[in-house]
Every structure is written in structure tokens, then in C-alpha cells.
Design a protein around this motif. Structure first.
Motif, PDB file in Angstrom:
ATOM      1  N   UNK A  21      17.879 -83.699  21.685  1.00 38.66           N
ATOM      2  CA  UNK A  21      17.687 -84.390  22.960  1.00 38.66           C
ATOM      3  C   UNK A  21      16.219 -84.813  23.139  1.00 38.66           C
ATOM      4  N   UNK A  22      16.019 -85.998  23.694  1.00 42.45           N
ATOM      5  CA  UNK A  22      14.660 -86.511  23.969  1.00 42.45           C
ATOM      6  C   UNK A  22      14.613 -87.093  25.371  1.00 42.45           C
ATOM      7  N   UNK A  23      13.493 -86.860  26.046  1.00 44.32           N
ATOM      8  CA  UNK A  23      13.241 -87.554  27.299  1.00 44.32           C
ATOM      9  C   UNK A  23      12.842 -88.994  26.936  1.00 44.32           C
ATOM     10  N   UNK A  24      13.510 -89.956  27.545  1.00 47.08           N
ATOM     11  CA  UNK A  24      13.281 -91.362  27.210  1.00 47.08           C
ATOM     12  C   UNK A  24      12.137 -91.904  28.071  1.00 47.08           C
ATOM     13  N   UNK A  49      15.759 -93.120  37.505  1.00 42.73           N
ATOM     14  CA  UNK A  49      16.350 -91.823  37.871  1.00 42.73           C
ATOM     15  C   UNK A  49      15.530 -90.661  37.309  1.00 42.73           C
ATOM     16  N   UNK A  50      14.432 -90.961  36.618  1.00 47.62           N
ATOM     17  CA  UNK A  50      13.598 -89.863  36.117  1.00 47.62           C
ATOM     18  C   UNK A  50      12.986 -89.139  37.332  1.00 47.62           C
ATOM     19  N   UNK A  51      13.141 -87.812  37.362  1.00 45.22           N
ATOM     20  CA  UNK A  51      12.622 -87.039  38.503  1.00 45.22           C
ATOM     21  C   UNK A  51      11.128 -86.756  38.305  1.00 45.22           C
ATOM     22  N   UNK A  52      10.496 -86.281  39.377  1.00 46.22           N
ATOM     23  CA  UNK A  52       9.074 -85.926  39.260  1.00 46.22           C
ATOM     24  C   UNK A  52       8.891 -84.781  38.263  1.00 46.22           C
ATOM     25  N   UNK A  63      22.260 -91.908  19.339  1.00 46.86           N
ATOM     26  CA  UNK A  63      23.725 -91.923  19.431  1.00 46.86           C
ATOM     27  C   UNK A  63      24.267 -91.922  20.853  1.00 46.86           C
ATOM     28  N   UNK A  64      23.541 -91.366  21.834  1.00 43.40           N
ATOM     29  CA  UNK A  64      24.062 -91.422  23.203  1.00 43.40           C
ATOM     30  C   UNK A  64      22.944 -91.189  24.204  1.00 43.40           C
ATOM     31  N   UNK A  65      23.266 -91.417  25.477  1.00 41.69           N
ATOM     32  CA  UNK A  65      22.277 -91.242  26.534  1.00 41.69           C
ATOM     33  C   UNK A  65      22.924 -90.821  27.825  1.00 41.69           C
ATOM     34  N   UNK A  66      22.132 -90.142  28.651  1.00 37.88           N
ATOM     35  CA  UNK A  66      22.628 -89.674  29.962  1.00 37.88           C
ATOM     36  C   UNK A  66      21.403 -89.572  30.879  1.00 37.88           C
ATOM     37  N   UNK A  67      21.410 -90.333  31.966  1.00 35.67           N
ATOM     38  CA  UNK A  67      20.270 -90.272  32.888  1.00 35.67           C
ATOM     39  C   UNK A  67      18.975 -90.675  32.208  1.00 35.67           C
ATOM     40  N   UNK A  68      18.000 -89.754  32.205  1.00 34.15           N
ATOM     41  CA  UNK A  68      16.691 -90.057  31.613  1.00 34.15           C
ATOM     42  C   UNK A  68      16.567 -89.545  30.177  1.00 34.15           C
TER      43      UNK A  68
END
Ligand code: PLP
Length: 407
Positions: free
Chosen positions: A38-41, A389-392, A24-29
Motif C-alpha cells: 500500500x502507498x499513500x498517493x 479526500x486526503x485527511x490532515x 493494481x487498485x486504489x481506495x480513497x487516498x
């Protein structure tokens, strides 16, 4: 629950039975499902959200363009202002100076455009027997007819009869097999050789050291057009550069792109055409080819805003950072008994190869229970292709999630 939607590349019986994963939505990674989990993409959608999710700047640019004029046409002498500006901007970063830009609606359009133009070019310059288009095993070049025919995933070609005469396949990692084909059928019969710099949907296979330069040189020596399919690797995913063609000095006669051009905010593709191939068509001949939505003005506005973000936030350097970060955090997973290999170390891509390919689809579901949205590519490979934009720390979180899901 019965659904009206027929998904791409899916066992619809299973989707109907188990239900869809509704995003349904996304923000950053990150992305959220319709229950607000919420899931890390791990995959940036389908390899495309290079600038990350939720960029209102791109949405605003598209809205402003649509309010002005949504689109018109670029057939004949028409062209929307923003489309013209985008072509000039892309020409400046083209791997071959003086390239022309032919816009399409996506990657499959770009591939079929390049395959048609390769043949059309040779007819125009008096060599109409040069018709064979060569691809590689494991290669994926989209799902239009030429792309399906020249790709190296046999199961995608089954059940249609012959899709395209004069398509040939050589080994994915072996430049000698291209030479052998040339010796067998004759360079005077071969129009073009297509190569993804990194095999993507076929399972994320990195090119052997020196391979890309070798096939470039073979094509040059035998006067075969070299077409580099950068639908995945383009616009920074190769790490540190706009294109693999620039990173490896491939000097392609044509380069096919899509995905990262707009970060997938609006569908769009582009074929970069080197001066040699364009020349006859700027001197009398004309090409009866084009797409209604090729160079769509709203998509061009999305691409301009996307390129602004990539430049302003130095995201090509971030993609290079991810090249190292993915390698560091994912390689240890190769020790796990359920994993046969981890492929990483070039670009913001990687694959975690499961020892038993049949486990890949169920594994995607287990991963979700650990807060990771992943995807199976190729034969049992988990595709990793994060947003830049995924951080380490998030890469470490992703690796930990995969490890937990492996059990
Ligand atoms: N070429 C390559 C290398 C791709 O990875 C893809 C899609 O994944 C395509 C072409 C086709 O692009 P699209 O799905 O936008 O038609």
C-alpha cells in the motif's frame, strides 16, 4: 523483464532494466501495487483523481451509460443526451456567463483546440495577421503540436524542427515581459496569451501576487485573447472554487480543462469559450474542428457523477483545507539540507524542491520504500497534488514519509 509497453516520458532503457511500478487498485487516498503493497498517493495519479480512488458510483454511472448507448457523435447536429446535459451543467459554473462548451478527449486536445480557435477567430473577424500564440517559460500545455510549441520547457521541443510558426515565450512571473513582447512585435500580430494559473508540470510555481490580474488586464488593453489553462487547477484543485478563473476573476476568453472534469475515471476534456469568441461561429461561420470521442457519452456520465460527488461532499472546501494543511506540514521540510525550497500555499498543490535536481528520480524510488507514491516534476521538484479526500493526518503521514526518505 522485457515489456511490450512503451511508457510516456520515460527512459525506457532504465524501465526495462529496473522494471515497472505496476499499480493494481486504489481506495480513497491510497493505491496498491501488484504485490499488494500500500502507498499513500501524493499526486492523485497525474493531478487528476480529485474525488479519490475507488468511487464505484462513477463506475456504475459509466456502466449504465455504456449499456444504454456508449457514444455516438457530436459532429453536425448529433449529440448524446448525457453530453448535452453535461454541457448545460458546465455552462452554469463557467467563469464567464454564456460560455459555450467544446468537448475534447483530454488536456492536450483542449489546448490545441484553443490555440486553433484563437487564430481562427481573428481570421473570422478580419484580422488574419493576429497569429502569434504566446506562452510562458516553465509552462506545460500538453504534448500535441501547438501545446508543445507554446509551452516553456525547451527540452520537450528539441529534435522536431519547428513545431509551429508564430509561437513566442515570455517570462513565467513577469508581466512586463509580456508588455515588452507586445511592444516589439505589435498587438496586431498576437492572437492569444496562454497561462496556467499555477505552473504545474513545469515544477509547481505559484503566481506572484497580482500577476494573473495584471496579465489579464494587459491582454484586455491590447485586444489579445486570454486563454487560461486550467487542466490542473480546474474542478477544485485551486482550492475553495471551481476554477482559478473564478477565484481570481480572470474572465478568460477561453479556459482549457480535462483531468478533474472526470477525476480521470474516463478521459475527457472541455474548452470553455466566452461569448465573444463563439459569436462569429453562431452567426454564419462554422468551424471545421472536432474529435470523434469529444464529448464521449460514457465520459460525460463519469463527469456528471464526478460533479455530483464534488458537490455533495463539499470537496471544493476540502481542497481549500488541503491548501492550508499542505503548507503547514510541508514547509518544515525546507529546513532539510537536501531541500532548497518548498512551494505551497495556493490550492491543493505543492512542490518539495530538491537542492540537487539529479536526485529527484532516485528519490521517487526511495519514497516508495517509505510507503509514498510520488513523482518528480520540473527540475528536481517533488510534485504534491493529493486527492481532495486526503485527511490532515494523511498529509502529516506524507510529510513524515518524505522526511524519512530524505534521511
Ligand atoms: N495543460 C496542462 C496545464 C497540463 O498540466 C496538462 C497535463 O498534465 C495538459 C495540458 C495536457 O493534458 P493531457 O495529458 O490530458 O493531454
Amino acid at each position: 523483464m522485457a515489456s511490450a509497453l512503451w511508457h510516456g516520458f520515460a527512459d525506457m532503457g532504465a524501465v526495462e532494466k529496473n522494471g515497472a511500478f505496476v499499480v493494481s487498485r486504489g481506495e480513497g487516498a491510497y493505491i496498491w501495487d501488484s504485490q499488494d503493497n500500500r502507498y499513500l498517493d501524493a499526486t492523485a495519479g497525474l493531478w487528476f483523481t480529485n474525488v479519490g480512488h475507488g468511487r464505484t458510483e462513477i463506475a456504475d454511472a459509466v456502466a449504465a451509460q455504456l449499456s444504454k448507448i456508449a457514444h455516438f457523435s457530436n459532429f453536425g447536429d448529433f449529440v448524446p443526451e448525457t453530453t448535452q446535459a453535461l454541457a448545460e451543467r458546465l455552462a452554469k459554473i463557467a467563469p464567464v456567463a454564456g460560455s459555450k462548451i467544446f468537448f475534447t478527449s483530454g488536456g492536450s486536445d483542449s489546448v490545441d483546440t484553443a490555440a486553433k480557435l484563437a487564430r481562427r477567430y481573428w481570421h473570422e473577424v478580419g484580422q488574419p495577421d493576429k497569429n502569434i500564440i504566446v506562452g510562458r517559460q516553465k509552462a506545460y500545455h500538453g504534448m500535441h503540436v501547438a501545446g508543445t510549441a507554446l509551452a516553456g520547457i525547451p527540452v520537450n521541443r528539441e529534435g522536431y524542427g519547428e513545431l509551429m510558426a508564430d509561437a513566442a515565450t515570455v517570462g513565467w512571473d513577469d508581466a512586463k515581459s509580456l508588455l515588452e513582447l507586445i511592444e516589439k512585435v505589435g498587438a496586431n500580430k498576437i492572437a492569444a496569451f496562454f497561462a496556467e494559473p499555477i505552473i504545474g508540470a513545469g515544477g509547481v510555481y505559484l503566481p506572484p501576487e497580482g500577476y494573473l490580474a495584471e496579465v489579464r488586464d494587459i491582454c484586455r488593453e491590447h485586444d489579445i485573447l486570454f486563454v487560461v489553462d486550467e487542466v490542473v487547477t480546474g474542478f477544485g484543485r485551486i482550492g475553495g472554487e471551481w476554477f482559478a478563473s473564478t477565484r481570481f476573476d480572470l474572465q478568460p476568453d477561453m479556459m482549457t480543462t480535462a483531468k478533474g472534469l472526470t477525476s480521470g475515471y474516463v478521459p475527457m476534456g472541455a474548452v470553455f469559450i466566452a461569448p465573444r469568441v463563439a459569436e462569429p461561429f453562431y452567426n454564419g461561420a462554422w468551424w471545421r474542428h472536432g474529435y470523434t470521442y469529444g464529448g464521449h457519452a460514457g465520459a460525460a456520465a463519469a463527469a456528471m457523477a464526478n460533479l455530483d460527488i464534488l458537490e455533495r461532499e463539499n470537496l471544493l472546501a476540502e481542497s481549500k483545507r488541503l491548501e492550508a494543511s499542505l503548507h503547514t506540514h510541508l514547509q518544515p521540510l525546507a529546513e532539510h539540507p537536501r531541500v532548497s525550497e518548498v512551494r505551497s500555499g495556493l490550492g491543493a498543490v505543492a512542490a518539495v524542491q530538491l537542492a540537487d535536481p539529479a536526485e529527484a528520480l532516485p528519490f521517487v524510488k526511495t519514497l516508495r520504500e517509505h510507503g509514498i507514491s510520488g513523482r518528480a516534476a520540473g527540475q528536481g521538484a517533488m510534485q504534491i497534488s493529493p486527492t481532495f479526500v486526503m485527511t490532515d493526518d494523511q498529509v502529516a503521514e506524507m510529510a513524515a514519509g518524505i522526511l524519512a526518505a530524505l534521511g
